[in-house]
Design a protein around this motif. Structure first.
Motif, PDB file in Angstrom:
ATOM      1  N   CYS A   1       0.764  -1.317   0.065  1.00  0.00           N
ATOM      2  CA  CYS A   1       0.041  -0.046   0.032  1.00  0.00           C
ATOM      3  C   CYS A   1       0.608   1.139   0.066  1.00  0.00           C
ATOM      4  O   CYS A   1       0.354   2.266  -0.478  1.00  0.00           O
ATOM      5  CB  CYS A   1      -1.011  -0.032   1.147  1.00  0.00           C
TER       6      CYS A   1
ATOM      7  N   ILE B   1      -0.621  -2.204   5.688  1.00  0.00           N
ATOM      8  CA  ILE B   1      -2.047  -1.615   5.464  1.00  0.00           C
ATOM      9  C   ILE B   1      -2.131  -0.303   6.115  1.00  0.00           C
ATOM     10  O   ILE B   1      -3.272   0.501   5.643  1.00  0.00           O
ATOM     11  CB  ILE B   1      -2.743  -2.595   6.101  1.00  0.00           C
ATOM     12  N   SER B   2      -1.269   0.285   7.228  1.00  0.00           N
ATOM     13  CA  SER B   2      -1.647   1.316   7.634  1.00  0.00           C
ATOM     14  C   SER B   2      -1.407   2.637   6.523  1.00  0.00           C
ATOM     15  O   SER B   2      -1.860   3.910   6.715  1.00  0.00           O
ATOM     16  CB  SER B   2      -0.422   1.755   8.648  1.00  0.00           C
TER      17      SER B   2
ATOM     18  N   LEU C   1      -2.960   2.741   3.832  1.00  0.00           N
ATOM     19  CA  LEU C   1      -4.108   2.648   2.880  1.00  0.00           C
ATOM     20  C   LEU C   1      -5.171   3.834   3.268  1.00  0.00           C
ATOM     21  O   LEU C   1      -5.410   4.127   4.432  1.00  0.00           O
ATOM     22  CB  LEU C   1      -4.969   1.390   3.115  1.00  0.00           C
TER      23      LEU C   1
ATOM     24  N   LEU D   1      -7.966   6.673   3.709  1.00  0.00           N
ATOM     25  CA  LEU D   1      -9.379   6.583   4.207  1.00  0.00           C
ATOM     26  C   LEU D   1     -10.367   5.788   3.555  1.00  0.00           C
ATOM     27  O   LEU D   1     -11.195   5.223   3.901  1.00  0.00           O
ATOM     28  CB  LEU D   1      -9.548   7.697   5.504  1.00  0.00           C
TER      29      LEU D   1
ATOM     30  N   GLN E   1     -10.359   2.655   2.529  1.00  0.00           N
ATOM     31  CA  GLN E   1     -10.677   1.668   3.893  1.00  0.00           C
ATOM     32  C   GLN E   1     -11.830   0.987   4.087  1.00  0.00           C
ATOM     33  O   GLN E   1     -12.155  -0.139   4.471  1.00  0.00           O
ATOM     34  CB  GLN E   1     -10.096   2.213   5.537  1.00  0.00           C
TER      35      GLN E   1
ATOM     36  N   LEU F   1     -13.481  -2.720   3.645  1.00  0.00           N
ATOM     37  CA  LEU F   1     -14.206  -3.337   4.795  1.00  0.00           C
ATOM     38  C   LEU F   1     -15.288  -4.287   4.242  1.00  0.00           C
ATOM     39  O   LEU F   1     -15.816  -5.044   4.481  1.00  0.00           O
ATOM     40  CB  LEU F   1     -14.803  -2.171   5.832  1.00  0.00           C
TER      41      LEU F   1
ATOM     42  N   CYS G   1      -2.762  -9.361   6.435  1.00  0.00           N
ATOM     43  CA  CYS G   1      -2.030  -7.895   6.334  1.00  0.00           C
ATOM     44  C   CYS G   1      -0.854  -7.683   7.251  1.00  0.00           C
ATOM     45  O   CYS G   1      -0.685  -8.404   8.224  1.00  0.00           O
ATOM     46  CB  CYS G   1      -3.210  -6.801   7.027  1.00  0.00           C
TER      47      CYS G   1
ATOM     48  N   SER H   1       1.986  -4.458   9.158  1.00  0.00           N
ATOM     49  CA  SER H   1       1.893  -3.040   9.462  1.00  0.00           C
ATOM     50  C   SER H   1       3.386  -2.861  10.203  1.00  0.00           C
ATOM     51  O   SER H   1       3.561  -3.736  11.088  1.00  0.00           O
ATOM     52  CB  SER H   1       0.722  -2.639  10.191  1.00  0.00           C
TER      53      SER H   1
ATOM     54  N   PHE I   1      -7.115   5.690  11.219  1.00  0.00           N
ATOM     55  CA  PHE I   1      -7.435   4.351  10.643  1.00  0.00           C
ATOM     56  C   PHE I   1      -8.861   3.901  11.268  1.00  0.00           C
ATOM     57  O   PHE I   1      -9.260   4.170  12.375  1.00  0.00           O
ATOM     58  CB  PHE I   1      -6.484   3.594  11.216  1.00  0.00           C
ATOM     59  N   ARG I   2      -9.777   3.446  10.300  1.00  0.00           N
ATOM     60  CA  ARG I   2     -10.967   3.079  10.684  1.00  0.00           C
ATOM     61  C   ARG I   2     -11.019   1.979  11.841  1.00  0.00           C
ATOM     62  O   ARG I   2     -10.632   0.962  11.673  1.00  0.00           O
ATOM     63  CB  ARG I   2     -12.076   2.551   9.457  1.00  0.00           C
TER      64      ARG I   2
ATOM     65  N   LEU J   1     -12.578  -1.423  10.598  1.00  0.00           N
ATOM     66  CA  LEU J   1     -11.782  -2.178   9.726  1.00  0.00           C
ATOM     67  C   LEU J   1     -10.664  -2.782  10.589  1.00  0.00           C
ATOM     68  O   LEU J   1     -10.352  -3.751  10.385  1.00  0.00           O
ATOM     69  CB  LEU J   1     -11.290  -1.437   8.664  1.00  0.00           C
TER      70      LEU J   1
END
Length: 199
Positions: free
Chosen positions: A51, A95-96, A98, A100, A103, A107, A132, A134, A147-148, A151
């Motif tokens: 990502c 993944i961090s 990615l 928003l 995200q 999901l 994933c 990170s 970050f959501r 998710l």
């Protein structure tokens, strides 16, 4: 490290999402491949997307694919990486990173096991095992709104933490001997040993 490997072997046969944490260079992608190779999906594709390495404006098309004419330069339809990983394993590396807005779309993929290409109207069902990685603390990012949360809970089903080599210095001798043996065998050379001082 033995505990991490044992846990990876234990989770490999399952479909549950695995979240691998660790600093850059500790071997997170290697661990993801190890899980894939020890799963019943090992004869199906292993597809990885970093990502952090794909420009943000191209990432959605890279992941979801696109239809002909979806945007300037989309001269033909192209399946995304999610589709290419069907029946196999998909690695979302770092993944961090990615954005928003993607995200939320990810999901939906995780919840519904389906993707919609950019510019498309049809839904494609996929059967993919997600892993994933990170190098950042996602829980801390959730608290900051970076970050959501929903998710994060979908991804953090089975967390694996790979310790940095500096915290397990006893492994250095084993690693040095492994690579030394590999290099000497590949180059048809007699096996060498490192002195205590060199180690």
């Amino acid at each position: 490290m033995n505990k991490v490997v044992a846990m990876a072997k234990n989770v490999a046969p399952r479909k549950a999402t695995v979240m691998i944490y660790g600093e850059s260079g500790v071997g997170k992608e290697l661990m993801a491949r190890f899980i894939h190779n020890n799963s019943h999906r090992n004869e199906s594709p292993f597809v990885a997307v970093n990502c952090a390495a794909v420009p943000e404006n191209l990432l959605e098309s890279e992941l979801f694919g696109h239809e002909k004419g979806a945007f300037t330069g989309a001269h033909q339809a192209k399946p995304g990486k999610f589709e290419l990983a069907h029946k196999g394993t998909f690695l979302l590396d770092e993944i961090s990173e990615l954005p928003l807005h993607l995200q939320g779309k990810l999901l939906r993929v995780l919840q519904e096991s389906e993707v919609e290409r950019v510019g498309g109207t049809g839904i494609k069902k996929i059967d993919v095992r997600f892993i994933c990685t990170s190098n950042k603390n996602l829980a801390a990012m959730v608290k900051k709104g970076e970050f959501r949360q929903d998710l994060f809970y979908r991804l953090n089903v089975i967390p694996l933490n790979i310790p940095a080599l500096r915290t397990r210095k006893k492994d250095i001798t084993s690693l040095v001997n492994f690579f030394l043996k590999k290099v000497t065998e590949e180059n048809n050379m007699p096996m060498k040993e490192l002195s205590v001082e060199a180690l």
